[in-house]
Design an enzyme around this catalytic site. Structure first.
Site, PDB file in Angstrom:
ATOM      1  N   PHE A 199       0.815  -1.225   0.000  1.00  0.00           N
ATOM      2  CA  PHE A 199       0.000   0.000   0.000  1.00  0.00           C
ATOM      3  C   PHE A 199       0.846   1.271   0.000  1.00  0.00           C
ATOM      4  O   PHE A 199       0.340   2.339  -0.308  1.00  0.00           O
ATOM      5  CB  PHE A 199      -0.924   0.012   1.240  1.00  0.00           C
ATOM      6  CG  PHE A 199      -0.211   0.437   2.506  1.00  0.00           C
ATOM      7  CD1 PHE A 199      -0.067   1.792   2.815  1.00  0.00           C
ATOM      8  CD2 PHE A 199       0.343  -0.490   3.377  1.00  0.00           C
ATOM      9  CE1 PHE A 199       0.602   2.189   3.966  1.00  0.00           C
ATOM     10  CE2 PHE A 199       1.016  -0.099   4.522  1.00  0.00           C
ATOM     11  CZ  PHE A 199       1.149   1.247   4.817  1.00  0.00           C
ATOM     12  N   SER A 220       5.250  -6.959   3.024  1.00  0.00           N
ATOM     13  CA  SER A 220       5.727  -7.357   4.354  1.00  0.00           C
ATOM     14  C   SER A 220       6.439  -8.714   4.315  1.00  0.00           C
ATOM     15  O   SER A 220       6.305  -9.478   3.358  1.00  0.00           O
ATOM     16  CB  SER A 220       4.529  -7.458   5.302  1.00  0.00           C
ATOM     17  OG  SER A 220       3.694  -8.515   4.861  1.00  0.00           O
ATOM     18  N   LYS A 254      -1.577  -7.084  -9.387  1.00  0.00           N
ATOM     19  CA  LYS A 254      -2.496  -7.027  -8.252  1.00  0.00           C
ATOM     20  C   LYS A 254      -2.040  -5.899  -7.341  1.00  0.00           C
ATOM     21  O   LYS A 254      -1.110  -6.045  -6.555  1.00  0.00           O
ATOM     22  CB  LYS A 254      -2.536  -8.335  -7.461  1.00  0.00           C
ATOM     23  CG  LYS A 254      -3.759  -8.360  -6.549  1.00  0.00           C
ATOM     24  CD  LYS A 254      -3.597  -9.166  -5.298  1.00  0.00           C
ATOM     25  CE  LYS A 254      -2.941  -8.464  -4.162  1.00  0.00           C
ATOM     26  NZ  LYS A 254      -3.670  -7.341  -3.559  1.00  0.00           N
ATOM     27  N   GLU A 282      -4.961  -3.883  -2.068  1.00  0.00           N
ATOM     28  CA  GLU A 282      -6.416  -3.719  -1.926  1.00  0.00           C
ATOM     29  C   GLU A 282      -6.734  -2.456  -1.122  1.00  0.00           C
ATOM     30  O   GLU A 282      -7.875  -2.030  -1.042  1.00  0.00           O
ATOM     31  CB  GLU A 282      -7.032  -4.963  -1.261  1.00  0.00           C
ATOM     32  CG  GLU A 282      -6.571  -5.281   0.156  1.00  0.00           C
ATOM     33  CD  GLU A 282      -5.247  -6.062   0.228  1.00  0.00           C
ATOM     34  OE1 GLU A 282      -4.430  -5.934  -0.705  1.00  0.00           O
ATOM     35  OE2 GLU A 282      -5.042  -6.775   1.228  1.00  0.00           O
ATOM     36  N   ARG A 283      -5.684  -1.859  -0.523  1.00  0.00           N
ATOM     37  CA  ARG A 283      -5.945  -0.678   0.302  1.00  0.00           C
ATOM     38  C   ARG A 283      -5.848   0.626  -0.488  1.00  0.00           C
ATOM     39  O   ARG A 283      -6.288   1.658  -0.016  1.00  0.00           O
ATOM     40  CB  ARG A 283      -4.973  -0.666   1.487  1.00  0.00           C
ATOM     41  CG  ARG A 283      -5.290  -1.803   2.441  1.00  0.00           C
ATOM     42  CD  ARG A 283      -4.461  -1.760   3.673  1.00  0.00           C
ATOM     43  NE  ARG A 283      -3.341  -2.671   3.603  1.00  0.00           N
ATOM     44  CZ  ARG A 283      -2.446  -2.830   4.555  1.00  0.00           C
ATOM     45  NH1 ARG A 283      -2.519  -2.101   5.643  1.00  0.00           N
ATOM     46  NH2 ARG A 283      -1.464  -3.677   4.430  1.00  0.00           N
ATOM     47  N   CYS A 286       9.591   1.940   3.150  1.00  0.00           N
ATOM     48  CA  CYS A 286      10.494   0.823   3.484  1.00  0.00           C
ATOM     49  C   CYS A 286      11.909   1.338   3.693  1.00  0.00           C
ATOM     50  O   CYS A 286      12.736   0.653   4.262  1.00  0.00           O
ATOM     51  CB  CYS A 286      10.482  -0.212   2.378  1.00  0.00           C
ATOM     52  SG  CYS A 286      11.125   0.445   0.847  1.00  0.00           S
ATOM     53  N   GLU A 331       9.459  -4.021  12.870  1.00  0.00           N
ATOM     54  CA  GLU A 331       9.315  -2.884  11.955  1.00  0.00           C
ATOM     55  C   GLU A 331       8.034  -2.154  12.372  1.00  0.00           C
ATOM     56  O   GLU A 331       6.947  -2.736  12.312  1.00  0.00           O
ATOM     57  CB  GLU A 331       9.186  -3.384  10.507  1.00  0.00           C
ATOM     58  CG  GLU A 331       9.029  -2.263   9.510  1.00  0.00           C
ATOM     59  CD  GLU A 331       8.762  -2.745   8.077  1.00  0.00           C
ATOM     60  OE1 GLU A 331       8.092  -3.771   7.896  1.00  0.00           O
ATOM     61  OE2 GLU A 331       9.243  -2.082   7.146  1.00  0.00           O
TER      62      GLU A 331
HETATM   63  P1  NAD Z   1       1.496  -6.561   2.884  1.00  0.00           P
HETATM   64  O1  NAD Z   1       2.447  -7.683   2.856  1.00  0.00           O
HETATM   65  O2  NAD Z   1       0.433  -6.541   3.911  1.00  0.00           O
HETATM   66  O3  NAD Z   1       0.740  -6.479   1.464  1.00  0.00           O
HETATM   67  C1  NAD Z   1       1.473  -6.573   0.264  1.00  0.00           C
HETATM   68  C2  NAD Z   1       0.676  -7.412  -0.734  1.00  0.00           C
HETATM   69  O4  NAD Z   1       0.606  -8.749  -0.259  1.00  0.00           O
HETATM   70  C3  NAD Z   1      -0.743  -6.914  -0.905  1.00  0.00           C
HETATM   71  O5  NAD Z   1      -1.040  -6.890  -2.267  1.00  0.00           O
HETATM   72  C4  NAD Z   1      -1.581  -7.912  -0.122  1.00  0.00           C
HETATM   73  O6  NAD Z   1      -2.838  -8.142  -0.729  1.00  0.00           O
HETATM   74  C5  NAD Z   1      -0.750  -9.176  -0.149  1.00  0.00           C
HETATM   75  N1  NAD Z   1      -0.854  -9.941   1.092  1.00  0.00           N
HETATM   76  C6  NAD Z   1      -0.906  -9.446   2.363  1.00  0.00           C
HETATM   77  N2  NAD Z   1      -0.965 -10.454   3.249  1.00  0.00           N
HETATM   78  C7  NAD Z   1      -0.942 -11.607   2.546  1.00  0.00           C
HETATM   79  C8  NAD Z   1      -0.961 -12.981   2.909  1.00  0.00           C
HETATM   80  N3  NAD Z   1      -1.056 -13.373   4.180  1.00  0.00           N
HETATM   81  N4  NAD Z   1      -0.904 -13.899   1.927  1.00  0.00           N
HETATM   82  C9  NAD Z   1      -0.824 -13.523   0.629  1.00  0.00           C
HETATM   83  N5  NAD Z   1      -0.820 -12.228   0.245  1.00  0.00           N
HETATM   84  C10 NAD Z   1      -0.864 -11.279   1.177  1.00  0.00           C
HETATM   85  O7  NAD Z   1       2.366  -5.220   2.920  1.00  0.00           O
HETATM   86  P2  NAD Z   1       1.846  -3.736   3.098  1.00  0.00           P
HETATM   87  O8  NAD Z   1       1.401  -3.539   4.513  1.00  0.00           O
HETATM   88  O9  NAD Z   1       0.917  -3.397   2.013  1.00  0.00           O
HETATM   89  O10 NAD Z   1       3.199  -2.915   2.861  1.00  0.00           O
HETATM   90  C11 NAD Z   1       4.082  -2.568   3.895  1.00  0.00           C
HETATM   91  C12 NAD Z   1       5.262  -3.499   3.942  1.00  0.00           C
HETATM   92  O11 NAD Z   1       5.921  -3.498   2.688  1.00  0.00           O
HETATM   93  C13 NAD Z   1       6.320  -3.060   4.949  1.00  0.00           C
HETATM   94  O12 NAD Z   1       6.789  -4.203   5.616  1.00  0.00           O
HETATM   95  C14 NAD Z   1       7.407  -2.447   4.094  1.00  0.00           C
HETATM   96  O13 NAD Z   1       8.700  -2.471   4.649  1.00  0.00           O
HETATM   97  C15 NAD Z   1       7.321  -3.305   2.874  1.00  0.00           C
HETATM   98  N6  NAD Z   1       7.892  -2.629   1.730  1.00  0.00           N
HETATM   99  C16 NAD Z   1       9.123  -3.041   1.313  1.00  0.00           C
HETATM  100  C17 NAD Z   1       9.741  -2.396   0.257  1.00  0.00           C
HETATM  101  C18 NAD Z   1      11.095  -2.824  -0.197  1.00  0.00           C
HETATM  102  O14 NAD Z   1      11.484  -2.467  -1.306  1.00  0.00           O
HETATM  103  N7  NAD Z   1      11.829  -3.574   0.605  1.00  0.00           N
HETATM  104  C19 NAD Z   1       9.090  -1.337  -0.389  1.00  0.00           C
HETATM  105  C20 NAD Z   1       7.814  -0.959   0.061  1.00  0.00           C
HETATM  106  C21 NAD Z   1       7.227  -1.619   1.122  1.00  0.00           C
END
Ligand code: NAD
Length: 537
Positions: A189, A266, A213, A216-217, A321, A421
């Site tokens: 998101f 994440s 994809k 969703e947020r 991130c 984090e």
């Molecule tokens: P998230 O993992 O909750 O969501 C990311 C994607 O994964 C979404 O599209 C979501 O629908 C899907 N998802 C979430 N939970 C899932 C599950 N249990 N099974 C399958 N799919 C699932 O992450 P977020 O909260 O949207 O983003 C924040 C996180 O992203 C932070 O940890 C941040 O550090 C990380 N991030 C990392 C970078 C990088 O380059 N290292 C860049 C941006 C964000």
């Protein structure tokens, strides 16, 4: 024309005035009725399949609310399996034709796309403010850093140039890279424009089709980008968008026609997707969570350093991130902390469209709750709460998920607020006496996304650069995210997979090498004997 069929009002939501306090506030029963009515009339976000924006037949819909107001903006579908199959079939059919297009044709599409994104940067940024909450200026940066990847894709002909060598008499080997076919992108998101733009432009430029994809947020920015991509000439089916959460992601991991997955998000989701995707024979690149440390040396330029830290810790409400969420004060620099706290206190918390705002809301009430819990855990474990942003109320936005800049000092590595984090506007500060101790602390942390040192000493900076085991190192630079001629190079626990996002590595992720060895003998007409030996010259 596709562009005339796509009505902007179906895709974009104009910025709305702040919600006035509803008369239902004090009457829970009326509140429920109002909420049900809102849901019934809310706009439904469409999927984008085979060049058409189509309403999902989903029976589950996810509410998307403005994080500054809780206003219901739209409903996001949990796309059905049938629709996911339609998107993949469209992508598969399109990939067969698209791979035959020339590199120069694809370059031209990227050039038009970069122009259209620049023209629409402000509109996309407005949508990001509404759905994600960051400030308008920061949202424009979100679009801009993604745009840079499209600009890189415009240099496709030189990036995809092959190699050729004469390896024996009349025999040549040449190597070039071919598209994979259908690939997929799964986004977080926190950068609703930049991260999709890390994925689909290079994938498409390389000759693949892609199923995206978005989070969703906040899927709005990706929807606007899809419309622009269609206008730029991306053919039907080459770019598809499906919405949803876990089921949709699992479909992408399991569907054999999808050859590769780009994921950013994440740890939990990333580890799951990496393992499941790999088990199904897919190529997966996954950028995960982070805990980025800044090291402040006593010889640093104090004012510039404190400004850099405040910006990098609290900008985007700490939801980057590469946010500098942890600072290591070396020696006497711990005495600078009250001044840092004063600077942080002056940052204005508010709605992202207010030009005075420095820190917007965090994404959801649950996220706010988690951040506040982690702050309290620090206090309970003995850290000092130098600045407390919990409980902040923003006038006219009383329902927003706001957390003000917060600083915990005297933090120890075993505390939960250090181990987790936090992903909010919270800076945790640790004290050490030497650079070596700082380096050891950072290298012992499981994450390796980014780090920065602030010093006026070249030799100290050089030593830090060599000793530190983190992928992206800043020297007097707080958020050292490389521009796209390089790649995003997080390391250790912050990344899974071997090929990084964007840069040459990004293009390699979306392509596979092929070598051809050809023999065209001069005077072949006279050739009467077969050769049974390997060539020796
Ligand atoms: P998230 O993992 O909750 O969501 C990311 C994607 O994964 C979404 O599209 C979501 O629908 C899907 N998802 C979430 N939970 C899932 C599950 N249990 N099974 C399958 N799919 C699932 O992450 P977020 O909260 O949207 O983003 C924040 C996180 O992203 C932070 O940890 C941040 O550090 C990380 N991030 C990392 C970078 C990088 O380059 N290292 C860049 C941006 C964000």
């Amino acid at each position: 024309m596709l562009s005339s069929l796509l009505k902007p009002q179906n895709l974009l939501r104009a910025t709305k005035a702040p919600l006035r306090r509803s008369f239902t506030t004090n009457f829970p029963a009326l509140q429920q009725v109002a909420a049900a009515q809102q849901t019934a009339t809310a706009e439904r976000v469409k999927n984008f399949i085979n060049g058409e924006f189509v309403e999902s037949q989903a029976d589950k819909w996810i509410e998307l609310r403005n994080p500054a107001t809780q206003e219901l903006l739209c409903l996001v579908p949990e796309t059905t399996n049938e629709e996911l199959n339609e998107a993949t079939s469209a992508a598969e059919a399109a990939a067969k034709e698209w791979r035959k297009s020339t590199v120069l044709q694809r370059q031209r599409v990227m050039m038009d796309l970069q122009y259209l994104i620049r023209e629409n940067q402000a509109k996309i940024a407005e949508n990001i403010v509404q759905e994600q909450g960051k400030t308008f200026e920061d949202a424009k940066g979100d679009v801009f850093r993604g745009l840079q990847v499209v600009e890189q894709a415009c240099s496709l002909p030189s990036l995809l140039m092959g190699e050729k060598l004469t390896v024996a008499k009349d025999m040549e080997t040449y190597a070039y890279r071919e598209p994979l076919g259908v690939v997929a992108g799964i986004c977080p998101f926190n950068f609703p424009a930049m991260i999709p733009l890390w994925m689909f432009p290079l994938a498409i430029a390389a000759g693949n089709s892609i199923v995206m994809k978005p989070s969703e947020r906040d899927p709005g920015a990706m929807m606007m980008l899809a419309k622009l991509a269609a206008e730029a000439g991306v053919p039907k089916g080459v770019l598809n968008i499906v919405h949803g959460s876990v089921d949709c992601v699992n479909y992408i991991c399991d569907e054999p026609r999808i050859k590769a997955i780009s994921f950013v998000g994440s740890d939990r989701a990333g580890q799951h997707i990496y393992t499941r995707g790999n088990a199904n024979g897919k190529r997966v690149q996954a950028n995960l969570g982070a805990k980025n440390h800044a090291v402040i040396m006593p010889d640093a330029n104090k004012q510039a350093t404190l400004n850099a830290i405040a910006g990098a810790a609290f900008g985007a409400a700490g939801q980057r991130c590469m946010a500098l969420s942890t600072v290591i004060m070396v020696g006497k620099t711990k005495e600078w902390l009250p001044e840092l706290a004063e600077r942080a206190r002056q940052l204005k918390v508010g709605y992202g469209m207010d030009p005075q705002t420095d820190v917007g809301p965090v994404i959801t009430p649950q996220s706010k709750e988690r951040i506040e819990y982690l702050v309290q855990s620090g206090v309970d474990e003995g850290a000092e709460l130098l600045l407390d942003g919990r409980g902040i109320v923003v006038k006219n936005y009383e329902k927003g998920n706001f957390v003000g800049p917060t600083i915990l000092s005297n933090v120890k590595p075993n505390m939960e607020c250090y181990r987790e984090e936090i992903f909010g506007p919270v800076l945790v500060c640790l004290n050490v006496e030497t650079l070596d101790e700082a380096v050891e602390l950072i290298n012992n942390n499981p994450y390796g996304n980014g780090t920065a040192i602030f010093t006026n000493s070249g030799p100290i900076a050089r030593k830090f650069e060599h000793d530190i085991d983190v992928g992206q190192v800043g020297i007097n630079t707080p958020i050292p995210v490389p521009v796209p001629p390089f790649s995003f190079t997080g390391s250790r626990g912050s990344i899974l997979g071997d090929l990084n996002f964007y840069g040459k590595s990004g293009l390699h992720f979306y392509t596979k090498p092929k070598t051809v060895t050809s023999l065209w003998r001069e005077g072949d007409a006279d050739h009467t004997r077969s050769s049974v030996s390997m060539p020796t010259m």
